[in-house]
Design an enzyme around this catalytic site. Structure first.
Site, PDB file in Angstrom:
ATOM      1  CE  LYS A 113      -4.031  -2.200   0.553  1.00 42.61           C
ATOM      2  NZ  LYS A 113      -3.686  -3.612   0.790  1.00 42.61           N
TER       3      LYS A 113
HETATM    4  C1  LIG Z   1      -4.358  -4.731   0.341  1.00 39.33           C
HETATM    5  C2  LIG Z   1      -3.563  -5.967   0.282  1.00 39.33           C
HETATM    6  C3  LIG Z   1      -3.837  -6.971  -0.665  1.00 39.33           C
HETATM    7  C4  LIG Z   1      -4.989  -6.869  -1.632  1.00 39.33           C
HETATM    8  O1  LIG Z   1      -4.823  -5.855  -2.562  1.00 39.33           O
HETATM    9  P1  LIG Z   1      -6.070  -5.304  -3.398  1.00 39.33           P
HETATM   10  O2  LIG Z   1      -5.556  -4.159  -4.160  1.00 39.33           O
HETATM   11  O3  LIG Z   1      -7.102  -4.909  -2.378  1.00 39.33           O
HETATM   12  O4  LIG Z   1      -6.556  -6.431  -4.234  1.00 39.33           O
HETATM   13  C5  LIG Z   1      -3.009  -8.073  -0.708  1.00 39.33           C
HETATM   14  N1  LIG Z   1      -1.978  -8.217   0.172  1.00 39.33           N
HETATM   15  C6  LIG Z   1      -1.696  -7.281   1.097  1.00 39.33           C
HETATM   16  C7  LIG Z   1      -0.576  -7.518   2.031  1.00 39.33           C
HETATM   17  C8  LIG Z   1      -2.464  -6.123   1.179  1.00 39.33           C
HETATM   18  O5  LIG Z   1      -2.170  -5.206   2.102  1.00 39.33           O
END
Ligand SMILES: *Cc1c(COP(=O)(O)O)cnc(C)c1O
Length: 494
Positions: A113
């Site tokens: 993120k």
């Molecule tokens: C948010 C997240 C995901 C999923 O990503 P999306 O964009 O919501 O599909 C997968 N792994 C981790 C560690 C995340 O923080």
């Protein structure tokens, strides 16, 4: 470049409007009206560039209302080397033959993120100046664990912004909870809710589109925006690392520019994999986008049958950031696949809200199948996968690796592949340790487990995680999911 809404494509707005607003007023999501095309020559020219430069190449095409100075300010601020634990920002590491891991967790909160949420506050403040006449932006976040912390870290003490984060009280790991509860900054607040991520996300969306709440905020010269991946400003930075990984493979001599690769994405809200789909639409030679789910396999079923049905058991897994049954960004894919049919999308999303399910027609399903493959990994196979590899996998990444193994076994398609690693294993030390040692827990607390994991794997604990041990807890509030709007006013002190 202009943006329209998935539920009303008579709209046409600038990127600054799309980003500062977050979500369109009728509830649709902003999408680009077209996709800039990158020729193989252009991609070749990016191979020798550092990450920041590659990012500018992509972003320039989408943020056409930003000046070159604004773009430089945003991108250079976001991906400043000192904030990342790798000078490559998002390095691509080969773990086995054609299997390459794209490490997206070198940022300040150790999850992918950060790749978007380090940039979003810059995009947001520049956009607000252009399109929201200097209103104070209130960022509301529903988080399944990682977005919350990454958004808090990105927006802390950013002028003219406030940020409120809601997370499911029993739906995040201890480290994730501690990361949020200890957040520093003058403009931040965090609250747990009694409910799961879907409850939090639905409540946040309802608050966004509630006219009464919005006008109350407007009286204080404030407006809501979103740092969730419903915001275009979250998605566009994610396109960059697919181009970057492709360039890395070329630089490492694993492919020649023009060769196709597969991409595997551990998926929850469908944001990350949608960014890969956009990269493919822009001309990046991607063959299949492989969507990996955990036991909450609503997307596996949808992408293989065309029926989306969220009326099913909800599992709390060791990959909490993927414990999602309503994948918001799928709406954007449906819009593109349907040939920009906004009224169809409105219908499907109403069905989802009212009945919890919908189905797409055969034309749409074959279009989806041309680009996507899908699979899921249950908890037992996630553990086995973590144990099997010398490379230390976090549970989310392990889901992707397992789904990829199954894909290769089923199809024989083993061309060079990029597998997204979305979190550092040190965010989930207990789960990772017990997977490595056949279900045995380490006899010690969370922080002792970190040290032991570091010792046995001969890898380093990321500094931001180590530092949590001595930080005071600032936020302990818990609220009911039907009380979230009151909590918003309370936290904003209105
Ligand atoms: C948010 C997240 C995901 C999923 O990503 P999306 O964009 O919501 O599909 C997968 N792994 C981790 C560690 C995340 O923080």
């Amino acid at each position: 470049m202009k943006y329209t809404s998935t539920r009303d494509n008579s709209l046409s707005v600038s990127s600054a409007t799309a980003i500062s607003q977050g979500i369109s007023k009728e509830g649709g999501l902003f999408v680009p009206e077209s996709f800039p095309q990158f020729s193989l020559e252009r991609i070749s020219s990016m191979v020798s560039m550092p990450y920041v430069q590659r990012a500018k190449e992509i972003l320039r095409e989408y943020l056409t209302d930003f000046t070159e100075e604004e773009l430089n300010y945003c991108v250079e601020g976001a991906y400043e080397a000192s904030k990342f634990s790798s000078e490559k920002i998002a390095p691509t590491v080969n773990i086995n033959k054609n299997e390459n891991i794209l490490e997206l967790w070198h940022g300040p909160t150790c999850a992918f993120k950060d790749m978007a949420l380090q940039l979003l506050p810059y995009l947001m403040t520049v956009s607000a100046k252009k399109a929201a006449s200097g209103k104070e932006i209130v960022i509301l976040v529903a988080t399944s664990g990682d977005t919350g912390k990454a958004a808090l870290e990105g927006f802390k003490n950013v002028e003219n912004t406030r940020i409120l984060v809601f997370y499911p009280v029993d739906g995040v790991s201890k480290m994730q909870k501690l990361q949020m509860a200890t957040q520093e900054g003058e403009n931040v607040a965090v609250c747990a809710i009694e409910g799961n991520f879907d409850d939090a996300q639905s409540a946040v969306k309802a608050i966004f589109t509630n006219d009464e709440i919005k006008s109350k905020l407007a009286q204080k010269n404030m407006m809501f925006s979103s740092a969730n991946s419903i915001n275009w400003g979250r998605l566009v930075p994610q396109i960059v690392y697919y181009f970057s990984a492709y360039c890395d493979l070329a630089e490492q001599g694993r492919i020649s520019v023009g060769d196709e690769i597969n991409v595997v994405v551990p998926t929850g809200n469908f944001g990350n994999i949608l960014a890969a789909y956009y990269a493919k639409k822009m001309g990046l030679p991607i063959k299949k986008l492989i969507c990996a789910s955990n036991s909450n396999n609503v997307l596996t079923d949808f992408l293989t049958t065309g029926v989306y049905n969220k009326n099913r058991k909800f599992y709390t897994t060791t990959s909490p950031s993927m414990d999602i049954l309503i994948s918001s960004n799928l709406e954007r894919l449906l819009y593109h696949i349907s040939g920009n049919d906004d009224s169809l999308i409105g219908d499907l999303m109403n069905k989802l809200a009212n009945d919890g399910k919908y189905a797409v027609n055969d034309t749409m399903l074959s279009a989806i199948k041309a680009d996507f493959a899908a699979g899921f990994a249950d908890e037992a196979s996630v553990k086995n996968t973590i144990k099997k590899y010398k490379y230390l996998l976090d549970p989310h990444t392990a889901v992707a690796v397992k789904v990829y193994e199954d894909y290769v076994n089923n199809t024989g398609d083993d061309i060079p592949t990029v597998i997204d690693s979305t979190a550092s294993p040190y965010k989930f030390p207990k789960s990772v340790y017990s997977a490595l040692f056949d279900g045995k827990d380490f006899d010690g607390d969370e922080f002792e487990t970190l040290e032991e994991l570091s010792r046995v794997s001969e890898t380093e604990v990321p500094a931001p995680i180590k530092a949590l041990k001595n930080k005071p807890v600032r936020f302990k509030e818990v609220c009911r999911k039907d009380n979230m709007s009151e909590m918003v006013f309370k936290l904003l002190k209105l």
